[in-house]
Design a protein around this motif. Structure first.
Motif, short mmCIF file in Angstrom:
data_model
loop_
_atom_site.label_atom_id
_atom_site.label_comp_id
_atom_site.label_asym_id
_atom_site.label_seq_id
_atom_site.Cartn_x
_atom_site.Cartn_y
_atom_site.Cartn_z
N TYR A 89 -1.57 -8.70 -10.49
CA TYR A 89 -2.14 -7.76 -9.53
C TYR A 89 -1.30 -6.50 -9.45
N LEU B 275 -5.46 1.33 -1.63
CA LEU B 275 -5.18 0.03 -2.22
C LEU B 275 -6.44 -0.82 -2.28
N LEU C 296 2.01 1.94 -3.54
CA LEU C 296 1.00 2.50 -4.44
C LEU C 296 0.89 4.01 -4.24
N THR D 104 -7.02 -10.24 -4.01
CA THR D 104 -5.96 -9.55 -4.74
C THR D 104 -5.40 -10.47 -5.83
N SER E 122 -10.32 -3.49 -9.54
CA SER E 122 -9.66 -4.40 -10.47
C SER E 122 -10.21 -5.82 -10.33
N SER F 62 0.80 -1.22 0.00
CA SER F 62 0.00 0.00 0.00
C SER F 62 0.84 1.29 0.00
N LEU G 148 -2.34 -2.68 -10.33
CA LEU G 148 -2.17 -1.54 -9.42
C LEU G 148 -1.45 -0.41 -10.14
N VAL H 35 -8.61 0.25 -5.17
CA VAL H 35 -8.03 -0.15 -6.45
C VAL H 35 -8.19 -1.66 -6.64
N SER H 36 -7.94 -2.43 -5.55
CA SER H 36 -8.12 -3.89 -5.66
C SER H 36 -9.56 -4.22 -5.97
N CYS I 36 -3.86 1.26 -12.68
CA CYS I 36 -4.88 2.06 -12.00
C CYS I 36 -4.27 3.27 -11.33
#
Lengths: 672, 316
Positions: B266, B234, B22, B86, B241, B19, B270, B237-238, B273
């Protein structure tokens, strides 16, 4: 060995005897202790009796007929799964309030105005739940209403309380009148007042519709359905806090019981649009209730408004259950009804807890206005901790109990695309959105309530000098907080406990949760949805503890105290903190213009002038303005016009009587 | 059983470790888009390490709630983030909480954050808390309607089931899912206090929300709150996705090779995104705080529309 209903009725008689003792005791000092000990013991005895009955056979029905009341009818009483569940709710609340009253009651200035009525109030609520014929039911209902009215007027010298008492009396009479008509319609011309007779008689659709409308008005006005809610935020806070807890946490549930008894049991199979009406009313009630609560700055009134929201949530569950039941989809109906009943239980826990907390604050500071409080977390650490539990629970946040019932309601909503009627298909998602909106607003509302009352700095001397309350009050609050947590982490037990109720009303039940591993709950199927409160609670507790432990031992654990940073502004006085009204301002900007016709006026002094600026805010209750004010004006106008009738001569009165007789005879002649 | 626990544990560790990366990555891309050098991608880790080592400077009247809240916020967010698929679906504890419960867990974290903002008793804390609750009072129902849309499409509120369903060919293109995606992006932007709702890079303007609430925090407490904010980013975003670009997610019990593949895709998702978020943030101006309800109202209406469509026909 006595029959269970006989024991329960003896307990009720015990409550009435306690009331009589309280009348006799008058203002004596020991009366408080004696009365609350007695009500506590009797409530626990009722709980024990019901528990024994449920453990022996939860779906068993036991009856009792006493030769009192109407001579050809007698008084019928019955204990089935539904009444047993509501007896548990009533008496858990009663036991909590009695325990709390042992401590809180000592500060009471006029105990002789409370002590006789409290046991009578409890007796009334127990009797409503036990009654099995219309006559006994209405009599108990009225008894409950009048006893609670007397409690609302316990401090009758305050002008607000007088108004509250008056409005409550009018609304309660209206409610009883509609219930009277509803039962009259159901009993038919032959007058089969026993519930068994009503159940056996078929009800044509038009009559069922009328009865449902009357029940929504009668039970809804007691429960606080919008637009019949106006009395509730006046009356509930006016009573002493443990009575407020009983009225908000328990008496509203008795009204829910009345609605369930009639809509699911006595009326027979419902029509689908009944579910729709109840759904819409429930969704509106939830949203309007919580928006009002959000605008409120009186702690107890805020709690009363939040009760309206929770009643809305319960009625959404009931409406869904009716809609599914009408379409013979008994499995989802059982899910929705379980959600509603679960919320009944939850609300009785956290609303009692929060009212006890508000009472503790009132005892410690003498204030209900949040804008004069603040910083109580330092002065009343115990009360603030348990009040926090109540706030988290009522905001429907995991891992506490409020979340579970809302989650179940959402799961029930997700079953509703299978409903065939288009009206329901359109309404249900919208109501789901309203439910989510009210849950989110509830969180905002209770951040406000807790943040302004308990956090920050004290806004006055009363808050700065507060002290923690007595141990009875603390014990009552702690027990309820524990219940909130337990029902949240072990929801499967509660759901299984509710199964007999749905089994009797709908002949269906949710899947047995005891068979699911790890205390998870699985309302439909494991692939569909599941929730595990226990694991969520454990995960949060463990990871928070781990993080704290790791940081404290591997990095730094030192703390320095310094003045607040506040972006470098020098220390500002406590009045510059956010207040309840300022906290609500963003939400008022979003919803206020539509829901309250909010008007804000700012009066700024001219440059150079030293007079203070003035900010005024006006909020209107549209239900009050649109419905009650016109009706009150109409009644007043009619009374003034008809006043001349009081000053006629005897001749004219005789003429009037004669004319009335003739016109009635004419009507009869034309009718037949 | 042991491997199951290991896989679940590795997911928990993975989200915790990834995290800050990201967050750093988004900052770096944003800086590059503005033609700045920007801090190194690993800067958030350094910040966190520095913060936990520092003393905590507590305001004089801060209560126990103020000190406990950062850990609770961190724990609730971490648990929620660890329950979103994830690299693989159907992990050991994936049935603990469905999507509704994950959203509610974030609600719990926000509840405590808003309370912590009120604790010291400065006007800044109050302004932040009240605005945060206003935003959440619209974002949460929007989120729930999105959940309804997904649940009605996939017949489940379990994220693992939804992901598996979306990867199956039965889905096709659906209007409702498109509406839900737009709504979810709006909610994600608002919930993570990104531009145009809030600016994560400043706390010196009057429209601040998130930063105003945490103004009084320092040292390890601030570190906890910062990592919770990273975890929340995170998580969203997860979430996006695993629902809308689910390809590459390993099935339950697929074995180490598939898991490694899943983890690689994954990380790639990330990155994509994150870059898109940075691009979005640099190309739009921050809006006035009372424009935010309109922005979120759009998400609410889109969510409602998507749900209504599914009530009308399950194939839309």
């Amino acid at each position: 060995m006595m029959e269970t209903p006989a024991i329960l009725l003896s307990c009720v008689a015990g409550l009435l005897a306690t009331a009589a003792v309280a009348v006799a005791a008058g203002r004596s000092a020991a009366a408080t202790r004696v009365v609350y000990c007695a009500t506590l013991a009797i409530s626990l005895l009722i709980l024990g009796t019901v528990a024994r009955h449920l453990l022996a056979d939860a779906s068993a029905i036991s009856r009792l007929v006493l030769p009192v009341g109407l001579p050809w009818l007698g008084a019928h009483f019955r204990l089935d799964a539904l009444s047993a569940f509501f007896l548990v709710v009533v008496n858990l609340g009663a036991a909590g309030a009695s325990l709390y009253g042992l401590g809180y009651g000592r500060h009471e200035t006029a105990p002789h105005r409370i002590l006789p009525f409290l046991p009578a109030f409890l007796a009334g609520m127990n009797l409503v739940v036990l009654a099995d014929d219309a006559f006994t039911f209405l009599l108990s209902w009225e008894f409950m209403s009048l006893a609670s009215w007397a409690l609302v007027l316990a401090h009758h010298r305050a002008e607000d309380n007088q108004r509250a008492g008056y409005v409550y009396l009018v609304m309660a009479s209206f409610g009883t009148l509609t219930l009277l008509l509803a039962f009259g319609l159901m009993s038919g011309a032959e007058g089969g007042y026993a519930f068994d007779a009503i159940r056996a008689a078929g009800h044509p659709p038009l009559l069922a519709a009328l009865v449902l409308g009357l029940m929504l008005a009668g039970a809804g006005s007691k429960a606080g359905l919008v637009p019949l809610h106006v009395w509730l935020p006046l009356a509930h806070p006016a009573a002493p806090s443990h009575v407020s807890a009983l009225m908000s946490g328990v008496m509203t549930k008795v009204a829910v019981y009345a609605f369930i008894r009639v809509a699911f049991d006595l009326l027979g199979a419902p029509a689908w649009w009944m579910g729709m009406v109840v759904l819409v009313l429930g969704g509106l009630t939830a949203t309007v209730g919580i928006l009002h609560a959000m605008m409120e700055k009186d702690l107890k009134r805020l709690l009363a408004y939040s009760s309206i929201e929770n009643i809305g949530v319960i009625f959404v569950g009931l409406g869904l259950a009716l809609a599914f039941h009408a379409n013979a989809m008994e499995q989802p109906a059982a899910l929705a009804l379980t959600a509603a009943l679960f919320h009944v239980l939850n609300h009785s826990f956290f609303k009692s807890l929060l009212f006890f907390g508000a009472g503790a604050v009132l005892t410690a500071t003498g204030e209900r206005d949040m804008e004069k409080l603040g910083g109580l977390i330092h002065r009343m650490p115990f009360t603030s901790a348990v009040f926090l539990v109540g706030c988290v629970a009522i905001s429907a946040l995991p891992p506490f109990n409020g979340f579970v019932s809302e989650w179940l309601a959402f799961q029930a909503i997700l079953q509703s695309p299978q409903l065939p009627q288009w009206g329901l298909k359109i309404i249900v998602p919208a109501v789901g959105g309203l439910l989510a909106l009210s849950a989110a607003l509830a969180a905002a509302c209770f951040v406000k309530a807790y943040g302004v009352t308990f956090l920050g700095r004290p806004r006055g001397d009363a808050a700065a000098d507060a002290t923690e309350v007595d141990r009875y009050s603390r014990a009552a609050m702690a027990i309820l907080a524990l219940f909130c947590l337990l029902a949240g982490v072990l929801p499967g037990r509660v759901i299984d406990g509710l199964a007999p109720v749905t089994q009797t009303l709908l002949s269906a039940r949710m899947p047995a949760q005891a068979e699911v591993g790890w205390q998870s709950i699985v309302p439909i199927a494991a692939a569909h949805s599941s929730y595990n409160g226990l694991l969520v609670f454990t995960f949060i507790a463990v990871s928070a503890a781990l993080a704290a432990f790791a940081v404290h031992h591997l990095a730094s654990r030192r703390v320095r105290r310094a003045p607040a940073w506040g972006c470098g502004f020098p220390a500002t006085p406590a009045v510059t903190q956010y207040t309840a009204s300022s906290f609500a301002q963003p939400i008022r900007r979003v919803f206020g213009a539509m829901v309250f016709r909010a008007r804000e006026t700012v009066d700024m002094p001219e440059p150079g002038s030293m007079r203070p600026a003035r900010f005024t805010l006006r909020l209107r209750d549209l239900a009050w303005d649109g419905i009650y004010a016109p009706i009150a004006a109409g009644v007043g106008l009619a009374a003034t016009r008809l006043n001349v009738l009081q000053f006629l001569t005897i001749r004219r009165y005789l003429t009037l009587v004669f004319l009335a007789l003739v016109s009635l005879l004419l009507v009869l002649a034309i009718w037949s | 059983m042991t491997t199951d626990i290991l896989v679940q544990g590795s997911q928990m560790t993975l989200v915790l470790l990834l995290s800050p990366l990201l967050t750093g990555f988004v900052r770096k891309v944003k800086a590059r888009l503005l033609r700045r050098q920007g801090p190194p991608v690993l800067q958030p880790y350094r910040d966190l390490i520095r913060l936990v080592r520092k003393d905590v400077v507590l305001a004089e009247n801060a209560s126990w709630l103020f000190r406990a809240a950062p850990y609770l916020i961190f724990a609730a967010t971490w648990v929620a983030a660890a329950l979103v698929p994830t690299f693989a679906t159907g992990l050991l504890f994936s049935w603990t909480a469905d999507l509704i419960a994950i959203a509610a867990l974030l609600g719990s974290a926000r509840f405590f954050l808003a309370l912590a903002g009120m604790d010291v008793g400065t006007s800044f804390g109050g302004i932040g808390s009240s605005r945060e609750m206003m935003i959440s009072s619209l974002a949460e129902p929007a989120m729930l309607l999105i959940v309804f849309t997904l649940a009605l499409t996939a017949g489940s509120t379990q994220l693992s089931t939804i992901t598996t369903f979306v990867t199956s060919p039965a889905v096709g293109l659906r209007v409702s899912l498109g509406l839900a995606l737009i709504a979810l992006i709006i909610v994600a932007v608002a919930e993570n206090a990104r531009v145009p709702v809030d600016n994560p890079a400043t706390h010196l303007e009057l429209t601040m929300v998130h930063e105003a609430m945490v103004l009084e925090y320092s040292g390890r407490h601030l570190a906890m709150i910062e990592i919770a904010a990273s975890l929340k980013l995170l998580l969203y975003v997860s979430l996006i996705s695993c629902i809308f670009i689910p390809w590459g997610v390993a099935a339950a019990g697929a074995g180490p090779a598939a898991y490694a593949m899943g983890a690689l895709t994954y990380v790639a998702k990330l990155a994509v995104c994150g870059a898109l978020l940075a691009l979005f943030e640099t190309s739009i101006a921050k809006m006035r705080v009372f424009r935010v309800p309109d922005f979120l109202g759009a998400a609410l209406m889109l969510g409602l529309l998507a749900t209504l469509l599914l009530f009308v026909s399950r194939s839309l």
